[in-house]
Design a protein around this motif. Structure first.
Motif, PDB file in Angstrom:
ATOM      1  N   ALA A   1       6.413  10.820  -1.499  1.00 57.49           N
ATOM      2  CA  ALA A   1       6.840  11.460  -2.747  1.00 57.49           C
ATOM      3  C   ALA A   1       5.694  12.235  -3.391  1.00 57.49           C
ATOM      4  O   ALA A   1       5.888  13.348  -3.894  1.00 57.49           O
ATOM      5  CB  ALA A   1       7.381  10.399  -3.711  1.00 57.49           C
ATOM      6  N   LEU A   2       4.498  11.661  -3.361  1.00 60.28           N
ATOM      7  CA  LEU A   2       3.340  12.352  -3.942  1.00 60.28           C
ATOM      8  C   LEU A   2       3.002  13.624  -3.167  1.00 60.28           C
ATOM      9  O   LEU A   2       2.646  14.648  -3.752  1.00 60.28           O
ATOM     10  CB  LEU A   2       2.131  11.408  -3.959  1.00 60.28           C
ATOM     11  CG  LEU A   2       2.208  10.235  -4.938  1.00 60.28           C
ATOM     12  CD1 LEU A   2       1.074   9.254  -4.672  1.00 60.28           C
ATOM     13  CD2 LEU A   2       2.154  10.735  -6.378  1.00 60.28           C
ATOM     14  N   ASN A   3       3.133  13.550  -1.853  1.00 59.30           N
ATOM     15  CA  ASN A   3       2.871  14.722  -1.025  1.00 59.30           C
ATOM     16  C   ASN A   3       3.911  15.810  -1.293  1.00 59.30           C
ATOM     17  O   ASN A   3       3.573  16.999  -1.403  1.00 59.30           O
ATOM     18  CB  ASN A   3       2.869  14.329   0.443  1.00 59.30           C
ATOM     19  CG  ASN A   3       2.636  15.491   1.376  1.00 59.30           C
ATOM     20  OD1 ASN A   3       3.487  15.827   2.198  1.00 59.30           O
ATOM     21  ND2 ASN A   3       1.483  16.131   1.279  1.00 59.30           N
TER      22      ASN A   3
ATOM     23  N   CYS B   1       0.842  -1.193   0.000  1.00 59.65           N
ATOM     24  CA  CYS B   1       0.000   0.000   0.000  1.00 59.65           C
ATOM     25  C   CYS B   1       0.884   1.253   0.000  1.00 59.65           C
ATOM     26  O   CYS B   1       1.935   1.275   0.663  1.00 59.65           O
ATOM     27  CB  CYS B   1      -0.919   0.013   1.217  1.00 59.65           C
ATOM     28  SG  CYS B   1      -2.120  -1.349   1.226  1.00 59.65           S
ATOM     29  N   PRO B   2       0.490   2.300  -0.709  1.00 64.27           N
ATOM     30  CA  PRO B   2       1.380   3.461  -0.880  1.00 64.27           C
ATOM     31  C   PRO B   2       1.609   4.284   0.375  1.00 64.27           C
ATOM     32  O   PRO B   2       2.525   5.114   0.393  1.00 64.27           O
ATOM     33  CB  PRO B   2       0.658   4.283  -1.958  1.00 64.27           C
ATOM     34  CG  PRO B   2      -0.774   3.875  -1.866  1.00 64.27           C
ATOM     35  CD  PRO B   2      -0.751   2.429  -1.497  1.00 64.27           C
TER      36      PRO B   2
ATOM     37  N   LEU C   1      -4.432   9.402   8.742  1.00 66.30           N
ATOM     38  CA  LEU C   1      -3.429   9.152   7.711  1.00 66.30           C
ATOM     39  C   LEU C   1      -2.167   9.944   8.030  1.00 66.30           C
ATOM     40  O   LEU C   1      -2.219  11.148   8.278  1.00 66.30           O
ATOM     41  CB  LEU C   1      -3.971   9.572   6.343  1.00 66.30           C
ATOM     42  CG  LEU C   1      -2.989   9.432   5.171  1.00 66.30           C
ATOM     43  CD1 LEU C   1      -2.665   7.961   4.917  1.00 66.30           C
ATOM     44  CD2 LEU C   1      -3.569  10.069   3.909  1.00 66.30           C
ATOM     45  N   THR C   2      -1.049   9.249   8.072  1.00 65.81           N
ATOM     46  CA  THR C   2       0.239   9.908   8.254  1.00 65.81           C
ATOM     47  C   THR C   2       1.095   9.666   7.015  1.00 65.81           C
ATOM     48  O   THR C   2       1.049   8.583   6.417  1.00 65.81           O
ATOM     49  CB  THR C   2       0.973   9.392   9.500  1.00 65.81           C
ATOM     50  OG1 THR C   2       1.091   7.967   9.418  1.00 65.81           O
ATOM     51  CG2 THR C   2       0.205   9.754  10.770  1.00 65.81           C
ATOM     52  N   ILE C   3       1.840  10.662   6.633  1.00 66.42           N
ATOM     53  CA  ILE C   3       2.700  10.582   5.456  1.00 66.42           C
ATOM     54  C   ILE C   3       4.092  10.190   5.931  1.00 66.42           C
ATOM     55  O   ILE C   3       4.811  10.991   6.525  1.00 66.42           O
ATOM     56  CB  ILE C   3       2.745  11.926   4.694  1.00 66.42           C
ATOM     57  CG1 ILE C   3       1.318  12.406   4.370  1.00 66.42           C
ATOM     58  CG2 ILE C   3       3.578  11.789   3.435  1.00 66.42           C
ATOM     59  CD1 ILE C   3       0.532  11.484   3.464  1.00 66.42           C
ATOM     60  N   GLU C   4       4.460   8.933   5.695  1.00 69.73           N
ATOM     61  CA  GLU C   4       5.710   8.399   6.216  1.00 69.73           C
ATOM     62  C   GLU C   4       6.814   8.463   5.160  1.00 69.73           C
ATOM     63  O   GLU C   4       6.609   8.115   3.997  1.00 69.73           O
ATOM     64  CB  GLU C   4       5.525   6.941   6.664  1.00 69.73           C
ATOM     65  CG  GLU C   4       4.432   6.730   7.700  1.00 69.73           C
ATOM     66  CD  GLU C   4       4.788   7.298   9.068  1.00 69.73           C
ATOM     67  OE1 GLU C   4       5.939   7.729   9.253  1.00 69.73           O
ATOM     68  OE2 GLU C   4       3.910   7.288   9.952  1.00 69.73           O
ATOM     69  N   GLU C   5       7.982   8.914   5.588  1.00 71.50           N
ATOM     70  CA  GLU C   5       9.121   9.019   4.672  1.00 71.50           C
ATOM     71  C   GLU C   5       9.449   7.660   4.086  1.00 71.50           C
ATOM     72  O   GLU C   5       9.412   6.637   4.769  1.00 71.50           O
ATOM     73  CB  GLU C   5      10.330   9.575   5.414  1.00 71.50           C
ATOM     74  CG  GLU C   5      11.482   9.940   4.510  1.00 71.50           C
ATOM     75  CD  GLU C   5      12.573  10.710   5.218  1.00 71.50           C
ATOM     76  OE1 GLU C   5      13.614  10.983   4.568  1.00 71.50           O
ATOM     77  OE2 GLU C   5      12.404  11.040   6.407  1.00 71.50           O
ATOM     78  N   GLY C   6       9.754   7.651   2.797  1.00 71.53           N
ATOM     79  CA  GLY C   6      10.104   6.405   2.127  1.00 71.53           C
ATOM     80  C   GLY C   6       8.943   5.715   1.457  1.00 71.53           C
ATOM     81  O   GLY C   6       9.139   4.735   0.739  1.00 71.53           O
ATOM     82  N   THR C   7       7.720   6.211   1.667  1.00 67.15           N
ATOM     83  CA  THR C   7       6.546   5.615   1.028  1.00 67.15           C
ATOM     84  C   THR C   7       6.186   6.398  -0.242  1.00 67.15           C
ATOM     85  O   THR C   7       6.550   7.567  -0.384  1.00 67.15           O
ATOM     86  CB  THR C   7       5.339   5.631   1.977  1.00 67.15           C
ATOM     87  OG1 THR C   7       4.962   6.996   2.232  1.00 67.15           O
ATOM     88  CG2 THR C   7       5.671   4.944   3.294  1.00 67.15           C
TER      89      THR C   7
ATOM     90  N   ILE D   1      -0.835  14.870  -3.588  1.00 61.90           N
ATOM     91  CA  ILE D   1      -1.819  14.577  -2.558  1.00 61.90           C
ATOM     92  C   ILE D   1      -1.597  15.553  -1.408  1.00 61.90           C
ATOM     93  O   ILE D   1      -0.457  15.847  -1.045  1.00 61.90           O
ATOM     94  CB  ILE D   1      -1.755  13.118  -2.051  1.00 61.90           C
ATOM     95  CG1 ILE D   1      -0.396  12.787  -1.436  1.00 61.90           C
ATOM     96  CG2 ILE D   1      -2.106  12.130  -3.136  1.00 61.90           C
ATOM     97  CD1 ILE D   1      -0.390  11.476  -0.687  1.00 61.90           C
ATOM     98  N   VAL D   2      -2.694  16.067  -0.885  1.00 58.61           N
ATOM     99  CA  VAL D   2      -2.596  17.062   0.180  1.00 58.61           C
ATOM    100  C   VAL D   2      -3.513  16.618   1.321  1.00 58.61           C
ATOM    101  O   VAL D   2      -4.739  16.713   1.214  1.00 58.61           O
ATOM    102  CB  VAL D   2      -2.995  18.461  -0.302  1.00 58.61           C
ATOM    103  CG1 VAL D   2      -2.856  19.477   0.836  1.00 58.61           C
ATOM    104  CG2 VAL D   2      -2.157  18.874  -1.508  1.00 58.61           C
ATOM    105  N   PRO D   3      -2.945  16.096   2.413  1.00 57.07           N
ATOM    106  CA  PRO D   3      -3.775  15.706   3.548  1.00 57.07           C
ATOM    107  C   PRO D   3      -4.301  16.937   4.268  1.00 57.07           C
ATOM    108  O   PRO D   3      -3.829  18.061   4.042  1.00 57.07           O
ATOM    109  CB  PRO D   3      -2.810  14.918   4.429  1.00 57.07           C
ATOM    110  CG  PRO D   3      -1.459  15.443   4.093  1.00 57.07           C
ATOM    111  CD  PRO D   3      -1.519  15.830   2.643  1.00 57.07           C
TER     112      PRO D   3
END
Length: 386
Positions: free
Chosen positions: A208-210, A23-24, A198-204, A215-217
């Protein structure tokens, strides 16, 4: 349930690291392999690691077993049965043992549920994540909302005790949309919900999309509004938060996770698994080799799969106790903290955080984080531990 009821207890975590797709948003220790996985070979290695752990720590009564991943619902029921039998050969089981398997709610995996129940599993945790197909696709999930609902119904009939996960604070999600979705989820009759922002984790891929603005959470204010809404809706439905992201009817809390949050003892078996074990009167932090094939080779060569095995200092034990225990709505026993860490929390720091409205005391023994403090939990813990 609190740690005072019967002590934190002893648990066993089994990590099956393989998934059909990554999953991304996921930064868990999971891997996609296009060749068939030799389950029997891995099961023999798991059995060897269980036996080695038992030889090291001696007799225990297992309060809970959690089979996580990865995607353990890709396992054949016979393999799950073999893993549970391997644990039972080494340690006794609590009369009311909780045995959980994580599962993806696809129609294929749901066909294995009865086999898992026959093997001894009595609780399922389903990775639903969203109740609409557009968001499921955006999250990289391989099931539809219809499949998820069907799998949930099957699981409730097979296991009785069922939890499922949802991710919120997704890009484009409004409070109104989340309230509708959460209300629908609560109407499905589950006893336990895990609700993660939802958390944006480095390396996923999402990182990169964020970074590219694709993608903008939600911003911090909207995320906080969604968090507060989650607490209110679940509380009103009879599933209040007993931990910052977990909600349950009274008595339906995850016994396995409570071992973690109460700083209990647990063995981690499998690639990338972590454990906390008492050996010779010292609490140790253990972690296994993350790569599945490298882990397997180590175990088959007669070595252990463990690559980290550190004695924790009193200060480190105290810090972990704060970090884990303050996630719980019940908070922590200050006396137990003092015994574990060999020091008291600075009363002035507690008083200051009380003044800010981030923590509160219960009598003269317990400290807990308030709803206002939970969104900044890491900062609260860091202040108390300083």
């Amino acid at each position: 349930m609190s740690e005072n009821d019967a002590g934190p207890g002893f648990g066993v975590y089994l990590h099956w690291p393989f998934c059909l797709a990554k999953c991304p948003y996921c930064d868990f220790n999971s891997f996609v392999r296009h060749d068939d996985i030799d389950e029997a070979r891995f099961a023999r290695a798991f059995t060897r690691e269980i036996a080695a752990t038992a030889q090291r720590i001696g007799p225990r009564t297992v309060r809970s077993i959690f089979i996580g991943g990865g995607t353990p619902s890709l396992l054949q029921p016979a393999t799950v049965a073999a893993l549970l039998e391997a644990i039972a050969e080494q340690w006794s089981f609590d009369d009311d043992i909780e045995i959980t398997i994580e599962a993806n709610p696809t129609s294929v995996e749901a066909t294995r549920f009865r086999g898992y129940r026959d093997a001894g599993v009595n609780r399922a945790s389903l990775g639903v994540q969203a109740l609409n197909d557009a968001d499921l696709r955006a999250l990289g999930r391989m099931h539809t909302a219809k499949e998820a609902l069907a799998a949930l119904e099957i699981a409730q009939g097979v296991f009785g005790r069922v939890s499922f996960d949802l991710i919120y604070a997704r890009p484009g999600q409004t409070p109104h949309l989340w309230q509708q979705e959460l209300t629908s989820a609560l109407a499905l009759g589950t006893e336990h919900l895990s609700l993660y922002q939802l958390t944006i984790e480095e390396g996923t891929p999402f990182f990169a999309l964020n970074a590219a603005g694709k993608i903008v959470p939600p911003d911090a204010d909207l995320a906080r509004e969604l968090f507060d809404l989650t607490q209110a809706v679940t509380r009103d439905a009879g599933l209040p938060a007993y931990e910052v992201s977990n909600h349950a009817r009274r008595g339906a809390e995850s016994r396995h996770n409570l071992i973690y949050w109460h700083s209990g003892e647990y063995a981690g078996i499998g690639p990338g698994a972590h454990g906390r074990l008492a050996v010779g009167g010292r609490r140790r932090a253990l972690a296994a080799e993350r790569n599945p094939e490298a882990w397997l080779q180590r175990v088959e060569a007669g070595a252990t799969g463990t690559v980290v095995d550190d004695v924790l200092s009193r200060e480190e034990i105290g810090d972990e106790f704060l970090l884990m225990g303050l996630r719980l709505a019940e908070g922590i026993d200050l006396g137990r903290y003092s015994d574990m860490a060999d020091r008291r929390i600075d009363p002035e720091r507690i008083a200051q955080l009380i003044e800010f409205g981030f923590v509160e005391t219960i009598g003269d023994r317990r400290l807990r984080v308030t709803q206002a403090g939970f969104p900044i939990l890491d900062a609260v813990v860091a202040d108390l531990a300083a």
